[in-house]
Write a protein that holds these residues in place. Sequence first.
Motif, PDB file in Angstrom:
ATOM      1  N   LEU A  19      -5.753   0.178  -0.453  1.00 60.47           N
ATOM      2  CA  LEU A  19      -7.010   0.435   0.244  1.00 60.47           C
ATOM      3  C   LEU A  19      -7.023  -0.257   1.605  1.00 60.47           C
ATOM      4  O   LEU A  19      -7.411   0.348   2.614  1.00 60.47           O
ATOM      5  N   ALA A  20      -6.608  -1.490   1.647  1.00 58.56           N
ATOM      6  CA  ALA A  20      -6.572  -2.229   2.914  1.00 58.56           C
ATOM      7  C   ALA A  20      -5.634  -1.552   3.904  1.00 58.56           C
ATOM      8  O   ALA A  20      -5.959  -1.415   5.094  1.00 58.56           O
ATOM      9  N   PHE A  21      -4.489  -1.102   3.428  1.00 60.34           N
ATOM     10  CA  PHE A  21      -3.519  -0.417   4.287  1.00 60.34           C
ATOM     11  C   PHE A  21      -4.131   0.860   4.859  1.00 60.34           C
ATOM     12  O   PHE A  21      -4.016   1.136   6.046  1.00 60.34           O
ATOM     13  N   TYR A  22      -4.772   1.653   3.994  1.00 60.84           N
ATOM     14  CA  TYR A  22      -5.402   2.902   4.437  1.00 60.84           C
ATOM     15  C   TYR A  22      -6.454   2.627   5.511  1.00 60.84           C
ATOM     16  O   TYR A  22      -6.594   3.389   6.462  1.00 60.84           O
ATOM     17  N   ARG A  23      -7.205   1.548   5.338  1.00 58.77           N
ATOM     18  CA  ARG A  23      -8.281   1.236   6.289  1.00 58.77           C
ATOM     19  C   ARG A  23      -7.760   0.728   7.623  1.00 58.77           C
ATOM     20  O   ARG A  23      -8.487   0.733   8.613  1.00 58.77           O
ATOM     21  N   LEU A  24      -6.521   0.286   7.663  1.00 56.94           N
ATOM     22  CA  LEU A  24      -5.924  -0.174   8.915  1.00 56.94           C
ATOM     23  C   LEU A  24      -5.481   0.991   9.801  1.00 56.94           C
ATOM     24  O   LEU A  24      -5.295   0.813  10.998  1.00 56.94           O
ATOM     25  N   LEU A  25      -5.301   2.157   9.214  1.00 52.96           N
ATOM     26  CA  LEU A  25      -4.741   3.295   9.937  1.00 52.96           C
ATOM     27  C   LEU A  25      -5.829   4.196  10.497  1.00 52.96           C
ATOM     28  O   LEU A  25      -6.928   4.274   9.952  1.00 52.96           O
ATOM     29  N   PRO A  26      -5.513   4.931  11.575  1.00 52.52           N
ATOM     30  CA  PRO A  26      -6.486   5.877  12.126  1.00 52.52           C
ATOM     31  C   PRO A  26      -6.811   6.975  11.099  1.00 52.52           C
ATOM     32  O   PRO A  26      -5.913   7.463  10.395  1.00 52.52           O
ATOM     33  N   ALA A  68       5.751  -3.173 -12.179  1.00 53.36           N
ATOM     34  CA  ALA A  68       4.801  -2.231 -12.777  1.00 53.36           C
ATOM     35  C   ALA A  68       3.382  -2.479 -12.271  1.00 53.36           C
ATOM     36  O   ALA A  68       2.619  -1.540 -12.065  1.00 53.36           O
ATOM     37  N   GLY A  69       3.031  -3.747 -12.050  1.00 47.87           N
ATOM     38  CA  GLY A  69       1.675  -4.093 -11.650  1.00 47.87           C
ATOM     39  C   GLY A  69       1.403  -3.870 -10.176  1.00 47.87           C
ATOM     40  O   GLY A  69       0.758  -2.890  -9.809  1.00 47.87           O
ATOM     41  N   VAL A  70       1.884  -4.784  -9.333  1.00 49.83           N
ATOM     42  CA  VAL A  70       1.574  -4.707  -7.908  1.00 49.83           C
ATOM     43  C   VAL A  70       2.067  -3.393  -7.309  1.00 49.83           C
ATOM     44  O   VAL A  70       1.310  -2.665  -6.667  1.00 49.83           O
ATOM     45  N   LEU A  71       3.340  -3.078  -7.520  1.00 45.16           N
ATOM     46  CA  LEU A  71       3.872  -1.850  -6.915  1.00 45.16           C
ATOM     47  C   LEU A  71       3.335  -0.595  -7.584  1.00 45.16           C
ATOM     48  O   LEU A  71       3.149   0.429  -6.931  1.00 45.16           O
ATOM     49  N   GLY A  72       3.073  -0.674  -8.874  1.00 40.67           N
ATOM     50  CA  GLY A  72       2.465   0.458  -9.558  1.00 40.67           C
ATOM     51  C   GLY A  72       1.063   0.728  -9.058  1.00 40.67           C
ATOM     52  O   GLY A  72       0.643   1.878  -8.950  1.00 40.67           O
ATOM     53  N   GLY A  73       0.335  -0.326  -8.723  1.00 43.76           N
ATOM     54  CA  GLY A  73      -0.993  -0.169  -8.151  1.00 43.76           C
ATOM     55  C   GLY A  73      -0.940   0.291  -6.708  1.00 43.76           C
ATOM     56  O   GLY A  73      -1.770   1.062  -6.259  1.00 43.76           O
ATOM     57  N   PHE A  74       0.046  -0.190  -5.985  1.00 43.02           N
ATOM     58  CA  PHE A  74       0.206   0.201  -4.581  1.00 43.02           C
ATOM     59  C   PHE A  74       0.684   1.645  -4.495  1.00 43.02           C
ATOM     60  O   PHE A  74       0.180   2.431  -3.717  1.00 43.02           O
ATOM     61  N   THR A  75       1.670   1.985  -5.309  1.00 50.46           N
ATOM     62  CA  THR A  75       2.198   3.340  -5.349  1.00 50.46           C
ATOM     63  C   THR A  75       3.013   3.548  -6.608  1.00 50.46           C
ATOM     64  O   THR A  75       3.886   2.756  -6.918  1.00 50.46           O
ATOM     65  N   THR A  76       2.753   4.624  -7.326  1.00 52.17           N
ATOM     66  CA  THR A  76       3.596   4.937  -8.483  1.00 52.17           C
ATOM     67  C   THR A  76       4.875   5.628  -8.045  1.00 52.17           C
ATOM     68  O   THR A  76       5.803   5.761  -8.824  1.00 52.17           O
ATOM     69  N   PHE A  77       4.943   6.025  -6.800  1.00 53.02           N
ATOM     70  CA  PHE A  77       6.133   6.702  -6.309  1.00 53.02           C
ATOM     71  C   PHE A  77       7.354   5.789  -6.326  1.00 53.02           C
ATOM     72  O   PHE A  77       8.478   6.250  -6.468  1.00 53.02           O
ATOM     73  N   SER A  78       7.118   4.488  -6.195  1.00 53.99           N
ATOM     74  CA  SER A  78       8.250   3.555  -6.224  1.00 53.99           C
ATOM     75  C   SER A  78       8.937   3.571  -7.579  1.00 53.99           C
ATOM     76  O   SER A  78      10.170   3.500  -7.653  1.00 53.99           O
TER      77      SER A  78
END
Length: 123
Positions: A19-26, A68-78
């Motif tokens: 969410l924070a990353f998304y909010r940093l972008l235009p 599984a936790g941090v990266l899974g929450g950030f992106t399941t694509f990893s």
Amino acid sequence: MNPYLQVAIGAAIGSMCRLAFYRLLPAPWVAMGGATLAVNVIGSFVMGLGFALIGQRITPNFAPFLLAGVLGGFTTFSSFSLDVVAMWERGEAIAAMVYIAASVVLSLLALIAGLAVARSVLT
């Protein structure tokens, strides 16, 4: 610590980071999928780093929290990317290609089905 709790705490952190990353972008970049592409690529890169480091330098006890936790929450694509590379490195190129195609096609079909169900309930 219980691995389920590790994953839950890590997923909360990863989701907040997304969410924070998304909010940093235009906004236009987010709207055209740039943010999702970026978190998927970044998450895959960090998954590769994390998986390698946990095996080499960091105790495996942190794997549920970080991978599984941090990266899974950030992106399941990893996790998807790790599965594909693991298959490829095991010499299972055809299985990796089938997995890629099935993941993309089935996920898109599931999204379309979910939209259809939701729209039919809401209208």
